[in-house]
Scaffold this active site. Structure first.
Site, mmCIF file in Angstrom:
data_model
loop_
_atom_site.group_PDB
_atom_site.id
_atom_site.type_symbol
_atom_site.label_atom_id
_atom_site.label_comp_id
_atom_site.label_asym_id
_atom_site.label_seq_id
_atom_site.Cartn_x
_atom_site.Cartn_y
_atom_site.Cartn_z
ATOM 1 N N GLU A 278 0.903 -1.192 -0.040
ATOM 2 C CA GLU A 278 0.045 -0.037 0.079
ATOM 3 C C GLU A 278 0.756 1.134 0.070
ATOM 4 O OE1 GLU A 278 -4.036 0.031 1.833
ATOM 5 O OE2 GLU A 278 -2.853 1.080 3.458
ATOM 6 N N GLU A 281 2.084 1.871 -3.423
ATOM 7 C CA GLU A 281 0.970 2.257 -4.249
ATOM 8 C C GLU A 281 0.779 3.769 -3.876
ATOM 9 O OE1 GLU A 281 -2.794 0.217 -3.300
ATOM 10 O OE2 GLU A 281 -4.041 1.358 -5.027
ATOM 11 N N CYS A 298 -8.375 -2.310 4.354
ATOM 12 C CA CYS A 298 -7.943 -3.253 5.343
ATOM 13 C C CYS A 298 -9.514 -3.807 5.982
ATOM 14 C CB CYS A 298 -7.149 -2.867 6.583
ATOM 15 S SG CYS A 298 -5.587 -2.255 6.028
ATOM 16 N N SER A 318 -7.578 1.563 -2.015
ATOM 17 C CA SER A 318 -6.478 0.838 -2.475
ATOM 18 C C SER A 318 -6.689 -0.552 -2.855
ATOM 19 C CB SER A 318 -5.345 0.597 -1.232
ATOM 20 O OG SER A 318 -4.328 -0.246 -1.325
ATOM 21 N N LYS A 357 -15.333 -9.875 8.553
ATOM 22 C CA LYS A 357 -14.282 -10.916 8.172
ATOM 23 C C LYS A 357 -14.847 -12.134 7.734
ATOM 24 C CE LYS A 357 -10.272 -8.103 8.525
ATOM 25 N NZ LYS A 357 -9.687 -7.903 7.230
ATOM 26 N N GLU A 360 -16.056 -11.432 4.053
ATOM 27 C CA GLU A 360 -14.866 -11.053 3.489
ATOM 28 C C GLU A 360 -14.338 -12.378 2.775
ATOM 29 O OE1 GLU A 360 -11.154 -8.206 3.562
ATOM 30 O OE2 GLU A 360 -10.909 -9.680 4.789
ATOM 31 N N GLU A 365 -13.684 -13.655 -5.487
ATOM 32 C CA GLU A 365 -12.402 -13.288 -6.142
ATOM 33 C C GLU A 365 -11.165 -13.630 -4.927
ATOM 34 O OE1 GLU A 365 -14.908 -11.459 -5.093
ATOM 35 O OE2 GLU A 365 -14.173 -9.283 -4.199
ATOM 36 N N CYS A 503 -10.171 -2.024 15.063
ATOM 37 C CA CYS A 503 -10.325 -3.388 15.163
ATOM 38 C C CYS A 503 -10.403 -3.831 16.868
ATOM 39 C CB CYS A 503 -9.197 -4.263 14.524
ATOM 40 S SG CYS A 503 -9.177 -3.945 12.779
#
Length: 574
Positions: A278, A281, A298, A318, A357, A360, A365, A503
């Site tokens: 990141e 990037e 994230c 990102s 999560k 996710e 993908e 978190c």
């Protein structure tokens, strides 16, 4: 100052203090049910009523300011009878099969009933059973256990700004539900799990995946590895009866080995990897006129909201996968190659502070071979605590064991990922030194630490002052998003975390998470950072080794193929 008496005890408090707050200050317990620290005062349940001399009727202590000269009784026969009657009426419209409930022995209604001495109810149970909503990978909503306290509605609307849960109907027929009674999967729910975190009973819980983990741990054909997120180590202690705060990594690893995991890894490793990817990037976008500000990726709760509600913001996000997904990808590719194992035989478990999560990990993908998920199953901090209790493991008595290799070395920067502002601080430590080619004198960015909802900092990159912003909770995120969409954002880099405090305040963290508890966890996170040998991601020798052996360099073709993704507009469901 206000002078009054509670149960004949003199109390002196500031004007504007409620009776409940005054009683708490003097260690006088008044039971509550709908009241929750940090949320709005609803006065819905009337459990906290008190009797005040000269006042007609009982008053709710959570919403009544204490006045000069008040004579208050918190445990008069009239008060106790009222509380007991209200609680019995709640139980009469509640699924009281407590032993089959996840919250058994950890339920506020159960504890209240016990404290009030309710052994049998005077009222017949009139509950009309409704369908349980378990159609999504993250959260189960059981309306039969809902006591209509409204905490979930408050946190969903006012803390997260999502407005997925609402009060539907009136009086006895009032229900708490998504619009039109549709399942959460058909709503624009972010699956952040904050509703589950504040629910006093078992009406909203995470989808329990512990049986899936047990099944694989007992399957001799599977190599079961587990990764532990940064925020889990500063909260798991609360699940096993310790104070909120730090627990030794070594004891946590030892306990995971006792559960039967073949290898135990630290998600902090791929947090370091995230900073390398990141950060590169960000530098590339600054130097090449790319889309700015760059926004972090994230947090799946934030990504869910962006994909459903703000498609115009997606080019700013990102392309990096989250640290959880980077780990899963490496496990099924680099690790499988290095150990000469068939990826089909590798089963990856994540221990996360987050219910989003779970969603996710199921995204199509996120599969390196296109057939199997990179992360096979996700459990929360609460579920890990459940597994320790099931096995009778006394974590605190175990000798310390180190994380397994490869991926064994991590940094203080990575540990900060568990806290709001942590990704930004970690990124600045690395980006500054790469761009300016000299050490950063003070690596602690106090301006992005703590519980303020919106924070910002500045850093000089090659003579240019760059502004960065941090927000936590989705309602705060909306303010930064609207600035970006309007073209008025002064920032180059923006970190967004869906949950209050980041978190460490995730929806899968131990029950009873309040801002006071979050402060303890934040302080412990900063201690973890300060105690590490390496405190900058680009100094991690195992990260260097990974690039030398496999990924070549940050943002290389293979790194992009494995560690990056595209976020897509997903039509808002309702």
């Amino acid at each position: 100052m206000i002078h009054a008496k509670i149960n004949h005890i003199d109390v002196v408090v500031e004007e504007g203090t409620t009776i409940l707050e005054a009683a708490k200050k003097y260690n006088i317990n008044i039971p509550t049910l709908c009241h929750y620290p940090d949320l709005h005062i609803n006065s819905d349940c009337r459990i906290c009523v008190v009797e005040i001399d000269g006042y007609r009727g009982l008053k709710t202590s959570c919403s009544t300011p204490i006045r000069d000269g008040m004579m208050i009784k918190t445990n008069s026969p009239r008060v106790l009878n009222s509380r007991k009657t209200v609680t019995e009426l709640i139980l009469a419209n509640h699924d009281v099969n407590c032993t089959s409930c996840t919250r058994n022995m950890n339920c506020e209604l159960q504890q209240l009933s016990k404290n009030l001495g309710i052994d049998t109810s005077r009222f017949d149970n009139v509950l009309e059973y409704k369908d349980i909503d378990d159609q999504n990978p993250s959260i189960v909503r059981n309306p039969n256990r809902c006591i209509k306290c409204g905490r979930c509605v408050d946190v969903c609307q006012h803390v997260q700004g999502m407005h997925v849960l609402e009060r539907m109907g009136r009086g006895h027929d009032m229900d708490i539900s998504p619009a039109f009674g549709l399942p959460l999967n058909d709503q624009s729910c972010s699956f952040c799990g904050q509703c589950a975190n504040v629910c006093p009973v078992g009406a909203i819980i995470e989808k329990d995946n512990t049986n899936l983990v047990w099944e694989k741990l007992h399957d001799p054909t599977k190599h079961v590895m587990v990764q532990i997120a940064p925020a889990v180590r500063v909260s798991i202690g609360e699940e096993i009866g310790l104070e909120s705060g730090l627990i030794s990594n070594g004891k946590l690893v030892a306990a995971m080995k006792h559960l039967g995991f073949n290898h135990v890894y630290d998600t902090n490793f791929t947090a370091d990897l995230t900073i390398m990817e990141e950060g590169t990037e960000l530098i590339s976008r600054i130097n090449n006129g790319g889309t700015l500000p760059l926004m972090t990726s994230c947090c799946p709760g934030w990504i869910n909201m962006a994909e459903q509600e703000f498609p115009e913001i997606l080019p700013h996000i990102s392309s990096c996968k989250s640290p959880q997904q980077m780990f899963g990808t490496l496990a099924k590719s680099y690790y499988a190659t290095k150990t000469n194992m068939d990826p089909e035989d590798i089963y990856v478990v994540s221990v996360m502070p987050c219910t989003a999560k779970k969603y996710e990990a199921t995204r199509e993908e996120f599969s390196v071979d296109g057939k199997h998920p990179d992360v096979d199953v996700v459990i929360t901090t609460r579920e890990l605590g459940k597994m320790f209790r099931q096995m009778g493991i006394d974590v605190n008595r175990l000798p310390e064991v180190e994380f397994d290799s490869p991926f064994g070395i991590t940094t203080g920067a990575a540990a900060l990922f568990g806290a709001s502002g942590g990704v930004t601080e970690a990124a600045l430590r690395t980006v500054y030194e790469i761009v300016n080619e000299r050490p950063l004198e003070d690596i602690v960015f106090n301006s992005v630490r703590g519980m303020d909802g919106l924070k910002e900092a500045e850093v000089n990159l090659a003579g240019t002052t760059v502004k960065v912003a941090v927000s936590h909770s989705l309602s705060n995120a909306r303010k930064l998003i609207e600035e970006v969409i309007a073209g008025k954002s002064p920032y180059t880099f923006i970190e967004i975390m869906a949950c209050p405090g980041g978190c460490i305040g995730g929806g899968g963290q131990p029950y009873g998470t309040t801002n006071e508890v979050r402060e303890h966890r934040l302080a412990s996170t900063y201690i973890v950072d300060g105690n590490m040998i390496y405190r900058k991601s680009h100094q991690n020798p195992d990260i260097h080794k990974l690039y030398e052996e496999y990924l070549q360099q940050p943002n290389s073709h293979i790194a992009h193929k494995l560690l990056h993704t595209d976020y897509q507009y997903r039509k808002k469901r309702t």
